[in-house]
Scaffold this motif. Structure first.
Motif, PDB file in Angstrom:
ATOM      1  N   UNK A  76       0.836  -1.200   0.000  1.00 52.81           N
ATOM      2  CA  UNK A  76       0.000   0.000   0.000  1.00 52.81           C
ATOM      3  C   UNK A  76       0.874   1.254   0.000  1.00 52.81           C
ATOM      4  N   UNK A  77       1.909   1.259   0.820  1.00 57.05           N
ATOM      5  CA  UNK A  77       2.810   2.413   0.877  1.00 57.05           C
ATOM      6  C   UNK A  77       3.533   2.616  -0.449  1.00 57.05           C
ATOM      7  N   UNK A  78       3.962   1.525  -1.077  1.00 57.83           N
ATOM      8  CA  UNK A  78       4.646   1.632  -2.363  1.00 57.83           C
ATOM      9  C   UNK A  78       3.707   2.154  -3.445  1.00 57.83           C
ATOM     10  N   UNK A  79       2.482   1.640  -3.474  1.00 58.81           N
ATOM     11  CA  UNK A  79       1.500   2.087  -4.466  1.00 58.81           C
ATOM     12  C   UNK A  79       1.287   3.596  -4.356  1.00 58.81           C
ATOM     13  N   UNK A  80       1.079   4.067  -3.139  1.00 59.08           N
ATOM     14  CA  UNK A  80       0.813   5.493  -2.952  1.00 59.08           C
ATOM     15  C   UNK A  80       2.043   6.340  -3.267  1.00 59.08           C
ATOM     16  N   UNK A  81       3.247   5.794  -3.027  1.00 58.62           N
ATOM     17  CA  UNK A  81       4.455   6.526  -3.386  1.00 58.62           C
ATOM     18  C   UNK A  81       4.566   6.670  -4.905  1.00 58.62           C
ATOM     19  N   UNK A  82       4.297   5.600  -5.635  1.00 60.92           N
ATOM     20  CA  UNK A  82       4.300   5.679  -7.096  1.00 60.92           C
ATOM     21  C   UNK A  82       3.219   6.651  -7.592  1.00 60.92           C
ATOM     22  N   UNK A  83       2.035   6.578  -6.988  1.00 60.23           N
ATOM     23  CA  UNK A  83       0.934   7.456  -7.397  1.00 60.23           C
ATOM     24  C   UNK A  83       1.323   8.919  -7.253  1.00 60.23           C
ATOM     25  N   UNK A  84       1.936   9.263  -6.142  1.00 57.51           N
ATOM     26  CA  UNK A  84       2.308  10.656  -5.894  1.00 57.51           C
ATOM     27  C   UNK A  84       3.482  11.088  -6.761  1.00 57.51           C
ATOM     28  N   UNK A  85       4.487  10.247  -6.889  1.00 57.74           N
ATOM     29  CA  UNK A  85       5.673  10.611  -7.669  1.00 57.74           C
ATOM     30  C   UNK A  85       5.356  10.757  -9.151  1.00 57.74           C
ATOM     31  N   UNK A  86       4.415   9.965  -9.643  1.00 55.06           N
ATOM     32  CA  UNK A  86       4.046  10.032 -11.064  1.00 55.06           C
ATOM     33  C   UNK A  86       2.907  11.021 -11.317  1.00 55.06           C
ATOM     34  N   UNK A  87       2.417  11.661 -10.243  1.00 52.83           N
ATOM     35  CA  UNK A  87       1.318  12.611 -10.359  1.00 52.83           C
ATOM     36  C   UNK A  87       0.137  11.988 -11.103  1.00 52.83           C
ATOM     37  N   UNK A  88      -0.185  10.756 -10.719  1.00 52.81           N
ATOM     38  CA  UNK A  88      -1.265  10.016 -11.376  1.00 52.81           C
ATOM     39  C   UNK A  88      -2.588  10.436 -10.756  1.00 52.81           C
ATOM     40  N   UNK A  89      -3.167  11.491 -11.305  1.00 53.71           N
ATOM     41  CA  UNK A  89      -4.349  12.097 -10.695  1.00 53.71           C
ATOM     42  C   UNK A  89      -5.601  11.227 -10.823  1.00 53.71           C
ATOM     43  N   UNK A  90      -5.614  10.277 -11.747  1.00 52.02           N
ATOM     44  CA  UNK A  90      -6.772   9.385 -11.869  1.00 52.02           C
ATOM     45  C   UNK A  90      -6.545   8.050 -11.171  1.00 52.02           C
ATOM     46  N   UNK A  91      -5.539   8.006 -10.280  1.00 47.12           N
ATOM     47  CA  UNK A  91      -5.339   6.845  -9.408  1.00 47.12           C
ATOM     48  C   UNK A  91      -5.741   7.238  -7.993  1.00 47.12           C
ATOM     49  N   UNK A  92      -6.662   6.497  -7.406  1.00 44.80           N
ATOM     50  CA  UNK A  92      -7.121   6.772  -6.050  1.00 44.80           C
ATOM     51  C   UNK A  92      -6.113   6.232  -5.030  1.00 44.80           C
ATOM     52  N   UNK A  93      -6.143   6.738  -3.809  1.00 41.45           N
ATOM     53  CA  UNK A  93      -5.291   6.169  -2.760  1.00 41.45           C
ATOM     54  C   UNK A  93      -5.519   4.661  -2.647  1.00 41.45           C
ATOM     55  N   UNK A  94      -4.440   3.930  -2.429  1.00 38.63           N
ATOM     56  CA  UNK A  94      -4.527   2.469  -2.387  1.00 38.63           C
ATOM     57  C   UNK A  94      -5.412   2.010  -1.232  1.00 38.63           C
ATOM     58  N   UNK A  95      -6.132   0.919  -1.486  1.00 35.75           N
ATOM     59  CA  UNK A  95      -7.089   0.364  -0.539  1.00 35.75           C
ATOM     60  C   UNK A  95      -6.580  -0.964  -0.006  1.00 35.75           C
ATOM     61  N   UNK A  96      -6.641  -1.158   1.314  1.00 42.44           N
ATOM     62  CA  UNK A  96      -6.336  -2.462   1.894  1.00 42.44           C
ATOM     63  C   UNK A  96      -7.469  -3.424   1.549  1.00 42.44           C
ATOM     64  N   UNK A  97      -7.146  -4.466   0.827  1.00 39.43           N
ATOM     65  CA  UNK A  97      -8.181  -5.405   0.398  1.00 39.43           C
ATOM     66  C   UNK A  97      -7.573  -6.801   0.299  1.00 39.43           C
TER      67      UNK A  97
END
Length: 209
Positions: A76-97
């Protein structure tokens, strides 16, 4: 040959992780998804791992909203780090599932799951199929990618060796039979709509309600 050890993450800067298999398979998977995903809507990714697929596909399909998920807080932490670093605005915060447990999401317009079935207990794949049947609209796709076995097809030597290696590491892991997935899917209310051969002896399986 199937992607070797797709579950081994290489540490990157800070919390970001890197899965070497991602760069090898993301383009061919993306091209396949382009024929399956809706024009817009919400795509739920199960077992997003590092998050690299999520940010890559979000750029490929800017009209779609991508919901990554994983049962591992480190992922989850890695996903959100990639999301923020790539400025992926159409990616939601990662969900624990956890695919084998109750899902904290009520609906999705498509579900994508890459390289999970063979490196998780069978109950996770069963949960994936049942969970998808509950939240997908009629005709919406569940896309599953990875190495699989088929009763009517001889297993490639590389996949046989990969399967043996997985089972040595964890007796709950191993290549699953497509027919077993189809049986579970049928009981859940899904139909196996397509089996698409992919490079390196992998398959894309497309299920629909």
């Amino acid at each position: 040959m199937s992607d070797p050890q797709p579950f081994v993450f290489n540490a990157g800067a800070e919390v970001k992780r890197h899965a070497p298999a991602t760069e090898r398979n993301r383009d061919v998977i993306g091209n396949t998804l382009a024929t399956l995903l809706p024009i817009d809507g919400l795509v739920l990714e199960i077992a997003s791992g590092t998050g690299e697929h999520a940010v890559h596909f979000a750029k490929m399909f800017p009209a779609l909203t991508w919901q990554p998920s994983d049962p591992d807080p480190i992922a989850i932490a890695s996903i959100d780090a990639w999301r923020l670093d790539e400025n992926a605005t159409n990616v939601l915060p990662a969900m624990l599932l956890d695919a084998s447990a109750d899902w904290p999401i009520a609906r999705a317009d498509a579900i994508v799951c890459i390289n999970m079935a063979h490196i998780s207990p069978w109950v996770a794949t069963v949960g994936l199929l049942h969970g998808a049947a509950q939240i997908l609209a009629p005709s919406a796709p569940l896309y599953i990618y990875g190495p699989f076995r088929q009763h009517s097809v001889s297993l490639a030597e590389s996949n046989a060796a990969f399967d043996a290696s997985l089972r040595q590491q964890n007796t709950d892991w191993g290549l699953r039979y497509v027919e077993d997935l189809a049986d579970v899917a049928r009981d859940a209310g899904l139909t196996l709509d397509q089996i698409i051969p992919m490079p390196a002896n992998n398959l894309s399986l497309v299920f629909r309600r």
